[in-house]
Design an enzyme around this catalytic site. Structure first.
Site, PDB file in Angstrom:
ATOM      1  N   LYS A   3       0.822  -1.197   0.000  1.00  0.00           N
ATOM      2  CA  LYS A   3       0.000   0.000   0.000  1.00  0.00           C
ATOM      3  C   LYS A   3       0.868   1.264   0.000  1.00  0.00           C
ATOM      4  O   LYS A   3       2.086   1.188   0.169  1.00  0.00           O
ATOM      5  CB  LYS A   3      -0.913  -0.015   1.228  1.00  0.00           C
ATOM      6  N   TYR A  43     -12.433  -1.913  -3.388  1.00  0.00           N
ATOM      7  CA  TYR A  43     -13.075  -1.839  -2.078  1.00  0.00           C
ATOM      8  C   TYR A  43     -14.604  -1.851  -2.160  1.00  0.00           C
ATOM      9  O   TYR A  43     -15.284  -1.396  -1.240  1.00  0.00           O
ATOM     10  CB  TYR A  43     -12.614  -0.570  -1.340  1.00  0.00           C
ATOM     11  N   ASN A 107      -1.705  -0.118   7.215  1.00  0.00           N
ATOM     12  CA  ASN A 107      -1.100  -1.363   7.674  1.00  0.00           C
ATOM     13  C   ASN A 107      -0.247  -2.059   6.610  1.00  0.00           C
ATOM     14  O   ASN A 107      -0.092  -3.271   6.626  1.00  0.00           O
ATOM     15  CB  ASN A 107      -2.161  -2.305   8.243  1.00  0.00           C
ATOM     16  N   HIS A 110      -1.951  -5.440   1.467  1.00  0.00           N
ATOM     17  CA  HIS A 110      -3.264  -6.054   1.251  1.00  0.00           C
ATOM     18  C   HIS A 110      -3.023  -7.404   0.612  1.00  0.00           C
ATOM     19  O   HIS A 110      -2.177  -7.539  -0.276  1.00  0.00           O
ATOM     20  CB  HIS A 110      -4.141  -5.209   0.316  1.00  0.00           C
ATOM     21  N   GLU A 121      -9.500  -9.560  -7.843  1.00  0.00           N
ATOM     22  CA  GLU A 121      -8.568  -8.454  -7.629  1.00  0.00           C
ATOM     23  C   GLU A 121      -7.493  -8.407  -8.705  1.00  0.00           C
ATOM     24  O   GLU A 121      -7.123  -7.322  -9.171  1.00  0.00           O
ATOM     25  CB  GLU A 121      -7.962  -8.562  -6.228  1.00  0.00           C
TER      26      GLU A 121
END
Length: 129
Positions: A3, A43, A107, A110, A121
């Site tokens: 990310k 998302y 974080n 992904h 995805e």
């Protein structure tokens, strides 16, 4: 996916290393800025939730590194174990998030949560391949 916070902090190499040392392989890898349409598709399951806008803003703010990791049938599950729990505060030491992340909202990584999610995805991030 590494990310934006992983790219900004210079952790992409470390994240890739942690996956590669398990014997998994990278068959596709690309750095890019995620556009809003791709982010919304990624998302989609969170659309309508209070944090949806924050997710879109975060993932589109700077480059990410999108990857296809290959290996045994359960590769997605292995990658998720390497990543650690979503919340770094409860992620085990030795995992990417347990060792390197400092926020539940930023974080670092992904990973798909099933083979079906991985297929969806990958098609979202690598549509022309």
């Amino acid at each position: 996916m590494c990310k934006p916070d992983a790219v900004e902090r210079g952790l992409v190499g470390e994240i890739i290393r942690r996956i590669e040392i398990t014997g998994l392989k990278f068959s596709r890898i690309e750095m890019r800025v995620v556009d809003e349409a791709t982010a919304k598709a990624h998302y989609a399951e969170h659309e309508g939730k209070s944090f949806f806008g924050e997710l879109i803003e975060f993932i589109t703010r700077s480059p990410v590194v999108v990857c296809e990791v290959t290996g045994p049938e359960n590769t997605w599950e292995i990658v998720r174990k390497i990543m650690g729990s979503t919340n770094p505060a409860s992620a085990a030491p030795g995992t990417i998030r347990g060792d390197l992340a400092n926020s539940i909202s930023a974080n670092l990584v992904h990973g798909s949560d099933s083979a079906e999610s991985a297929a969806r995805e990958l098609a979202n991030f690598f549509p022309s391949r």
